[in-house]
Design a protein around this motif. Structure first.
Motif, PDB file in Angstrom:
ATOM      1  N   ALA A  53       7.756  -7.091  -1.808  1.00 51.67           N
ATOM      2  CA  ALA A  53       7.953  -5.709  -2.242  1.00 51.67           C
ATOM      3  C   ALA A  53       6.769  -4.873  -1.800  1.00 51.67           C
ATOM      4  O   ALA A  53       5.698  -5.396  -1.500  1.00 51.67           O
ATOM      5  CB  ALA A  53       8.113  -5.649  -3.757  1.00 51.67           C
ATOM      6  N   GLU A  54       6.991  -3.569  -1.771  1.00 52.82           N
ATOM      7  CA  GLU A  54       5.952  -2.640  -1.370  1.00 52.82           C
ATOM      8  C   GLU A  54       5.980  -1.434  -2.301  1.00 52.82           C
ATOM      9  O   GLU A  54       7.047  -0.935  -2.637  1.00 52.82           O
ATOM     10  CB  GLU A  54       6.204  -2.179   0.069  1.00 52.82           C
ATOM     11  N   CYS A  55       4.797  -0.995  -2.722  1.00 55.35           N
ATOM     12  CA  CYS A  55       4.692   0.210  -3.546  1.00 55.35           C
ATOM     13  C   CYS A  55       3.764   1.188  -2.855  1.00 55.35           C
ATOM     14  O   CYS A  55       2.826   0.793  -2.160  1.00 55.35           O
ATOM     15  CB  CYS A  55       4.140  -0.112  -4.932  1.00 55.35           C
ATOM     16  N   SER A  56       4.045   2.481  -3.075  1.00 57.29           N
ATOM     17  CA  SER A  56       3.203   3.515  -2.477  1.00 57.29           C
ATOM     18  C   SER A  56       3.054   4.675  -3.447  1.00 57.29           C
ATOM     19  O   SER A  56       3.849   4.862  -4.357  1.00 57.29           O
ATOM     20  CB  SER A  56       3.801   4.006  -1.154  1.00 57.29           C
ATOM     21  N   ARG A  82       0.148 -12.540  -0.587  1.00 57.79           N
ATOM     22  CA  ARG A  82      -0.622 -11.647   0.277  1.00 57.79           C
ATOM     23  C   ARG A  82      -0.411 -10.202  -0.145  1.00 57.79           C
ATOM     24  O   ARG A  82       0.712  -9.763  -0.352  1.00 57.79           O
ATOM     25  CB  ARG A  82      -0.205 -11.803   1.728  1.00 57.79           C
ATOM     26  N   ALA A  83      -1.514  -9.462  -0.232  1.00 57.22           N
ATOM     27  CA  ALA A  83      -1.470  -8.010  -0.414  1.00 57.22           C
ATOM     28  C   ALA A  83      -1.879  -7.403   0.925  1.00 57.22           C
ATOM     29  O   ALA A  83      -2.991  -7.637   1.403  1.00 57.22           O
ATOM     30  CB  ALA A  83      -2.423  -7.567  -1.515  1.00 57.22           C
ATOM     31  N   THR A  84      -0.959  -6.658   1.553  1.00 53.91           N
ATOM     32  CA  THR A  84      -1.223  -6.010   2.828  1.00 53.91           C
ATOM     33  C   THR A  84      -1.345  -4.510   2.579  1.00 53.91           C
ATOM     34  O   THR A  84      -0.422  -3.893   2.051  1.00 53.91           O
ATOM     35  CB  THR A  84      -0.087  -6.274   3.836  1.00 53.91           C
ATOM     36  N   PHE A  85      -2.472  -3.942   2.952  1.00 57.37           N
ATOM     37  CA  PHE A  85      -2.741  -2.529   2.726  1.00 57.37           C
ATOM     38  C   PHE A  85      -2.221  -1.697   3.892  1.00 57.37           C
ATOM     39  O   PHE A  85      -1.985  -2.212   4.988  1.00 57.37           O
ATOM     40  CB  PHE A  85      -4.242  -2.301   2.546  1.00 57.37           C
ATOM     41  N   ALA A  86      -2.067  -0.406   3.676  1.00 56.01           N
ATOM     42  CA  ALA A  86      -1.526   0.507   4.686  1.00 56.01           C
ATOM     43  C   ALA A  86      -2.319   0.475   5.982  1.00 56.01           C
ATOM     44  O   ALA A  86      -1.763   0.670   7.059  1.00 56.01           O
ATOM     45  CB  ALA A  86      -1.474   1.931   4.135  1.00 56.01           C
ATOM     46  N   ASP A  87      -3.618   0.219   5.918  1.00 52.90           N
ATOM     47  CA  ASP A  87      -4.441   0.198   7.130  1.00 52.90           C
ATOM     48  C   ASP A  87      -4.450  -1.167   7.820  1.00 52.90           C
ATOM     49  O   ASP A  87      -5.151  -1.367   8.792  1.00 52.90           O
ATOM     50  CB  ASP A  87      -5.867   0.652   6.825  1.00 52.90           C
ATOM     51  N   ARG A 116      -0.542   2.529   0.014  1.00 54.50           N
ATOM     52  CA  ARG A 116       0.658   1.733   0.246  1.00 54.50           C
ATOM     53  C   ARG A 116       0.258   0.269   0.296  1.00 54.50           C
ATOM     54  O   ARG A 116      -0.610  -0.108   1.080  1.00 54.50           O
ATOM     55  CB  ARG A 116       1.247   2.180   1.571  1.00 54.50           C
ATOM     56  N   ILE A 117       0.867  -0.573  -0.556  1.00 55.56           N
ATOM     57  CA  ILE A 117       0.506  -1.992  -0.585  1.00 55.56           C
ATOM     58  C   ILE A 117       1.775  -2.835  -0.608  1.00 55.56           C
ATOM     59  O   ILE A 117       2.674  -2.612  -1.411  1.00 55.56           O
ATOM     60  CB  ILE A 117      -0.381  -2.323  -1.799  1.00 55.56           C
ATOM     61  N   ARG A 118       1.832  -3.824   0.307  1.00 57.44           N
ATOM     62  CA  ARG A 118       2.950  -4.758   0.405  1.00 57.44           C
ATOM     63  C   ARG A 118       2.526  -6.080  -0.218  1.00 57.44           C
ATOM     64  O   ARG A 118       1.447  -6.587   0.061  1.00 57.44           O
ATOM     65  CB  ARG A 118       3.301  -4.970   1.879  1.00 57.44           C
TER      66      ARG A 118
END
Length: 162
Positions: A53-56, A82-87, A116-118
């Protein structure tokens, strides 16, 4: 008489303090929320909501708290959350099969970085079979959506991608 005077003085002092004090009052509707679910136990991982999931949060204005709760299903191997950040930066947390993990994170402070984090298993279809949810609470325009296993934050792998 002195007792009545003391009680009256106390009531007046407390009342004046309440009327003139510096108070912060949260207005109704100042916070918003959203959430998304995901289930990595489904063998068809090509389509949402099976991978993560992703929240922004859109800025301005916007700041929020991200809440994540994940279970690594016993049918899968050990892996990572894993937490993937927008950058493109990532943070990985190890998780054992049949284990759970949760965390809370402030997001939205830096546009293009943490707005934004996935949350995923690292994009690894053979990795941990994650089941869980993410939710977000804060101000501004908030959004959460389920994603497939493709791990690029903000890519087309999420439903209703803003």
């Amino acid at each position: 008489m002195r007792k009545l005077f003391a009680i009256s003085l106390t009531v007046i002092t407390v009342g004046a303090g309440m009327l003139c004090g510096s108070w912060t009052v949260a207005s109704a509707g100042s916070n918003r929320s959203d959430f998304a679910l995901f289930d990595g136990t489904n063998p068809t991982t090509e389509a949402p909501p099976f991978g993560g999931a992703e929240c922004s949060v859109n800025i301005p204005p916007g700041a929020a708290t991200l809440y994540v709760s994940v279970y690594a299903h016993k049918s899968g191997p050990d892996g990572v959350v894993r937490a993937t950040f927008a950058d493109g930066d990532i943070v990985e947390f190890p998780i054992k099969s049949n284990g759970s993990f949760s965390f809370t994170e402030a997001i939205g402070g830096t546009p293009g970085v943490d707005d934004r984090i996935r949350i995923s298993n690292g994009g690894n279809a053979a990795g941990a079979r994650l089941v869980g949810w993410v939710s977000i609470l804060g101000t501004g325009n908030l959004s959460c959506q389920s994603c497939n296993f493709n791990d690029g934050a903000g890519d087309g792998g999420c439903l209703n991608n803003p």
